[in-house]
Design a protein around this motif. Structure first.
Motif, PDB file in Angstrom:
ATOM      1  N   GLU A  33       0.832  -1.209   0.000  1.00 52.49           N
ATOM      2  CA  GLU A  33       0.000   0.000   0.000  1.00 52.49           C
ATOM      3  C   GLU A  33       0.864   1.255   0.000  1.00 52.49           C
ATOM      4  O   GLU A  33       0.551   2.236  -0.688  1.00 52.49           O
ATOM      5  N   ASP A  55      -4.294  -0.212  -3.352  1.00 51.24           N
ATOM      6  CA  ASP A  55      -5.012   0.934  -2.810  1.00 51.24           C
ATOM      7  C   ASP A  55      -5.361   0.664  -1.355  1.00 51.24           C
ATOM      8  O   ASP A  55      -5.902  -0.409  -1.033  1.00 51.24           O
ATOM      9  N   ARG A 112      -7.424   0.133   1.572  1.00 50.92           N
ATOM     10  CA  ARG A 112      -8.863  -0.133   1.615  1.00 50.92           C
ATOM     11  C   ARG A 112      -9.214  -0.825   2.922  1.00 50.92           C
ATOM     12  O   ARG A 112      -8.793  -1.945   3.172  1.00 50.92           O
ATOM     13  N   ARG A 130     -10.124  -4.996   3.857  1.00 51.61           N
ATOM     14  CA  ARG A 130      -9.533  -5.959   2.930  1.00 51.61           C
ATOM     15  C   ARG A 130      -9.074  -7.196   3.698  1.00 51.61           C
ATOM     16  O   ARG A 130      -8.507  -7.111   4.772  1.00 51.61           O
TER      17      ARG A 130
END
Length: 241
Positions: free
Chosen positions: A154, A160, A162, A165
């Motif tokens: 990341e 991305d 998030r 996740r």
């Protein structure tokens, strides 16, 4: 015979009045006699020593269990001893399967998120992983190293950020930009799920595989899927597109 039984027999079978002289005994029909006996037996004095509701239910249960085992032992070669051997064999088989396969794994759709509510950097997760590994706490070491790996991706913008996740989702997404490590990423996610949700125990080898993957990914160039692909001359070593 119980007191209640004695009263019932007396009221239903014997004359209600004694004979006097040559007069025939005075009797009542069977149905009124039974009703009179039931009224008599309903008095609390005849039920002082009766077992309670729980005790009666327990007695019925143990009677059912005894009948069940008696029927099973009668149908089993060797009788009761043969039944005991079969029960022990089934228990041992179930224990062996549980030890070999572990607890059932949850489906990916219901797997909790990889990270908790306390955002930390990849370096912080790596430090925590190394601290757990130094104490041979391999389950926690595997968990923190997997978090470090995903957080590093990341931070490099290969994933991305998030919330929510899962490890499996992170491995699948990372495999699209790092295809050379797809299988290792998938294995790392499985190792994380096994110790976190599957009830299994990690070891040093499992942690070292994850740590090596984490280090290898730091030096792996991503494969971009858009028109502007990464080339050795267009991006510095280890940078994200």
């Amino acid at each position: 015979m119980t007191a209640a039984g004695a009263v019932l027999g007396t009221l239903t079978a014997a004359p209600l009045l004694p004979r006097t002289g040559d007069d025939p005994p005075v009797t009542i029909p069977r149905d009124p006699a039974r009703e009179a006996a039931e009224r008599e037996l309903s008095k609390p004095m005849y039920h002082e020593n009766d077992p309670g509701l729980f005790q009666r239910a327990l007695n019925r249960f143990w009677g059912w269990v005894d009948d069940l085992f008696s029927a099973a032992s009668g149908a089993t070669p060797g009788g009761g001893f043969g039944l005991l051997v079969i029960v022990l064999a089934v228990a041992l088989l179930a224990g062996a399967l549980w030890w070999r396969l572990g607890a059932p794994r949850r489906a990916a759709a219901s797997t909790p998120a990889l990270f908790d509510d306390r955002p930390r950097s990849a370096a912080e997760h790596r430090a925590a992983a190394e601290a757990h590994a130094a104490q041979a706490h391999w389950n926690q070491a595997v968990q923190e190293r997997m978090r470090a790996l995903v957080r590093a991706l990341e931070e490099r913008a290969l994933l991305d950020p998030r919330p929510g996740r899962t490890a499996d989702e992170a491995a699948a997404e990372a495999g699209r930009t790092l295809p050379a490590h797809t299988d290792r990423l998938r294995s790392a996610a499985h190792a994380f799920d096994d110790v976190t949700y599957g009830g299994r125990t990690a070891d040093q080898a499992a942690y070292l595989r994850l740590a090596n993957l984490d280090r290898d990914l730091e030096h792996t160039r991503p494969v971009l899927t858009n028109t502007a692909r990464t080339t050795p001359s267009s991006h510095p070593h280890g940078a994200a597109g």
